[in-house]
Design an enzyme around this catalytic site. Sequence first.
Site, PDB file in Angstrom:
ATOM      1  N   ASP A   1      46.320  56.106   4.832  1.00  0.00           N
ATOM      2  CA  ASP A   1      44.946  56.418   4.413  1.00  0.00           C
ATOM      3  C   ASP A   1      44.644  55.831   3.039  1.00  0.00           C
ATOM      4  O   ASP A   1      43.505  55.467   2.746  1.00  0.00           O
ATOM      5  CB  ASP A   1      44.740  57.937   4.380  1.00  0.00           C
ATOM      6  CG  ASP A   1      45.299  58.599   5.622  1.00  0.00           C
ATOM      7  OD1 ASP A   1      44.524  58.874   6.538  1.00  0.00           O
ATOM      8  OD2 ASP A   1      46.526  58.811   5.665  1.00  0.00           O
TER       9      ASP A   1
ATOM     10  N   ASP B   1      38.312  56.495   2.930  1.00  0.00           N
ATOM     11  CA  ASP B   1      38.721  56.612   4.335  1.00  0.00           C
ATOM     12  C   ASP B   1      38.651  58.101   4.664  1.00  0.00           C
ATOM     13  O   ASP B   1      39.575  58.849   4.349  1.00  0.00           O
ATOM     14  CB  ASP B   1      40.142  56.079   4.503  1.00  0.00           C
ATOM     15  CG  ASP B   1      40.605  56.141   5.950  1.00  0.00           C
ATOM     16  OD1 ASP B   1      39.750  56.114   6.854  1.00  0.00           O
ATOM     17  OD2 ASP B   1      41.821  56.231   6.165  1.00  0.00           O
TER      18      ASP B   1
ATOM     19  N   GLU C   1      34.343  54.382   5.554  1.00  0.00           N
ATOM     20  CA  GLU C   1      34.620  53.918   6.918  1.00  0.00           C
ATOM     21  C   GLU C   1      33.622  54.540   7.885  1.00  0.00           C
ATOM     22  O   GLU C   1      33.352  55.747   7.848  1.00  0.00           O
ATOM     23  CB  GLU C   1      36.042  54.287   7.351  1.00  0.00           C
ATOM     24  CG  GLU C   1      36.375  53.695   8.709  1.00  0.00           C
ATOM     25  CD  GLU C   1      37.837  53.863   9.080  1.00  0.00           C
ATOM     26  OE1 GLU C   1      38.692  53.332   8.374  1.00  0.00           O
ATOM     27  OE2 GLU C   1      38.107  54.540  10.082  1.00  0.00           O
TER      28      GLU C   1
END
Lengths: 174, 174
Positions: free
Chosen positions: B141, B7, B68
């Site tokens: 996260d 992420d 992501e």
Amino acid sequence: MRVLGIDPGLTRCGMGVVEGDVGRPLKLIDVNVIRTSSHLPVPERLVSIEQGIEAWLDEHRPDAVAVERVFARADVSTVMGTAQASGIAMVCAARRGLPIALHTPTEVKAAVSGNGRADKAQVGAMVTRILRLDAMPKPADAADALALAITHIWRGGAQARIDAAVAAAGGVCR
Amino acid sequence: MRVLGIDPGLTRCGMGVVEGDVGRPLKLIDVNVIRTSSHLPVPERLVSIEQGIEAWLDEHRPDAVAVERVFARADVSTVMGTAQASGIAMVCAARRGLPIALHTPTEVKAAVSGNGRADKAQVGAMVTRILRLDAMPKPADAADALALAITHIWRGGAQARIDAAVAAAGGVCR
């Protein structure tokens, strides 16, 4: 000093090496554009850009690297790739401990042409004149990379003179 | 298969390693967040992120990396740093020849919770349940990185089953 200017982009990443100091004629050392195909996956394209920048850092051994500062308000369709390419450029320079400066497009236009709103043709024409070239560097990404390097030398020189004047006056803290 | 989910972020970059296959319980291997100080120059922060990702690729030897997908429409104040960090993550994986997949936040939310509009707490709760953890991974996260890895295993598995069925039926071209 020798400066590598990088105009980051995923499809075209401009690189220009300029040597010189403030108040003296600047010299073009080399200019190139790394091109990557939009048919390739983004990770592969970023690796190609990294390899191209690394090769130039090896070959030209610049004293500093100037990268165009990317803004989120730029063209949305290309801004993510531009940001990713600029990140790669910064990492390549930072891994070697080279000083890195980010200059905005407005700063670059103002530095080379005296007009922060100059268009691509004006910037190209001024780069051609400043470096005493026979023809304007093409594509625009090549001229922009050279303009970044020129801006860095001129701004760095001005900053160095200010720092020297401040030091001569007894330093910042007085 | 073992998947590293990333992420990306400049201040907090989540990394989660999950092992397993579709239809079998998934296993948490490791989870961490690379933090870099906003007081440091961006190039230094990106180098720290690169080093953190490289260390995990060395340690955990994933079969694939899931990152992501960042959109330009995301929060403008952080999107450039996020894009730059995602570029670093992609380059780290691509240099090693690892397969890289980009999953959107909506895909990840839908995969782990069945709801593409799930909030952070719902995603965290589902990650905790799927991996049979005693507590929700913190910060968000970390949970998001694990959710990315889970999504990749499940989507990849579904794709592999479709490919196998197509092949058993005589191939794509019939």
